[in-house]
Write a protein that holds these residues in place. Structure first.
Motif, PDB file in Angstrom:
ATOM      1  N   ILE A  12       0.834  -1.202   0.000  1.00 45.51           N
ATOM      2  CA  ILE A  12       0.000   0.000   0.000  1.00 45.51           C
ATOM      3  C   ILE A  12       0.875   1.261   0.000  1.00 45.51           C
ATOM      4  N   CYS A  13       1.964   1.249   0.761  1.00 51.57           N
ATOM      5  CA  CYS A  13       2.866   2.403   0.778  1.00 51.57           C
ATOM      6  C   CYS A  13       3.557   2.570  -0.568  1.00 51.57           C
ATOM      7  N   ALA A  28       3.320   5.822  -3.033  1.00 53.57           N
ATOM      8  CA  ALA A  28       4.522   6.467  -3.575  1.00 53.57           C
ATOM      9  C   ALA A  28       4.461   6.548  -5.099  1.00 53.57           C
ATOM     10  N   ILE A  29       3.959   5.514  -5.751  1.00 58.81           N
ATOM     11  CA  ILE A  29       3.836   5.526  -7.216  1.00 58.81           C
ATOM     12  C   ILE A  29       2.858   6.595  -7.665  1.00 58.81           C
ATOM     13  N   VAL A  30       1.731   6.736  -6.954  1.00 53.01           N
ATOM     14  CA  VAL A  30       0.757   7.784  -7.297  1.00 53.01           C
ATOM     15  C   VAL A  30       1.374   9.170  -7.102  1.00 53.01           C
ATOM     16  N   ASP A  74      11.227  10.507  -7.274  1.00 48.75           N
ATOM     17  CA  ASP A  74      11.389   9.095  -7.573  1.00 48.75           C
ATOM     18  C   ASP A  74      11.147   8.264  -6.321  1.00 48.75           C
ATOM     19  N   CYS A  75      10.823   7.013  -6.531  1.00 47.97           N
ATOM     20  CA  CYS A  75      10.717   6.068  -5.415  1.00 47.97           C
ATOM     21  C   CYS A  75      11.254   4.726  -5.898  1.00 47.97           C
ATOM     22  N   ARG A 121      12.735   4.012  -0.697  1.00 51.26           N
ATOM     23  CA  ARG A 121      13.488   5.258  -0.664  1.00 51.26           C
ATOM     24  C   ARG A 121      12.764   6.241  -1.584  1.00 51.26           C
ATOM     25  N   ILE A 122      12.318   7.349  -1.007  1.00 51.55           N
ATOM     26  CA  ILE A 122      11.552   8.347  -1.748  1.00 51.55           C
ATOM     27  C   ILE A 122      12.384   9.616  -1.864  1.00 51.55           C
TER      28      ILE A 122
END
Length: 132
Positions: A32-33, A37-39, A48-49, A61-62
């Motif tokens: 879910i996290c 992050a992708i959204v 980036d993530c 890593r974000i």
């Protein structure tokens, strides 16, 4: 130690990192996290993530995004649906954050999506958080 709310932990880590102008933030990975992050990356709130395998749960890593003046792109990130009080919405009831200037991140049967994507796909779901 297990976290009772990994989404709230993720949002708090991002919020705190933005306040002290960090370039990146490390978060315990979960599906879910990673979806959130992708959204955030697709909508242009983060650079980036990537997922790092540490032999256990994994780490996200974000890389945070700032404008040319050094101000963060993320002004406010707020948790809506909580473990004790879930908030669901049909597609026509999805919130418009700052009259369309922000996004709501929604967990749907098709995965984690932004409110714009939900309206295009005509599906509702659980409103996880809002970002502006």
């Amino acid at each position: 130690m297990s976290l009772s709310d990994p989404i709230a932990d993720m949002l708090t880590r991002i919020r705190n990192a933005v306040r002290v102008d960090k370039d990146e933030v490390i978060i315990k990975a979960s599906k879910i996290c990673e979806g959130i992050a992708i959204v955030l990356k697709e909508e242009g709130y983060i650079l980036d993530c990537d997922r790092i395998d540490d032999g256990k749960q994994g780490i996200l890593r974000i890389a945070l995004k700032y404008d040319v003046e050094g101000d963060s792109i993320i002004n406010e990130i707020k948790r809506i649906s909580k473990p004790g009080c879930r908030v669901y919405a049909k597609v026509d009831q999805l919130p418009r954050v700052m009259a369309g200037m922000g996004i709501a991140i929604v967990s749907t049967s098709k995965g984690v999506m932004s409110d714009r994507s939900c309206r295009e796909a005509n599906i509702g779901g659980e409103i996880l958080c809002t970002v502006n």
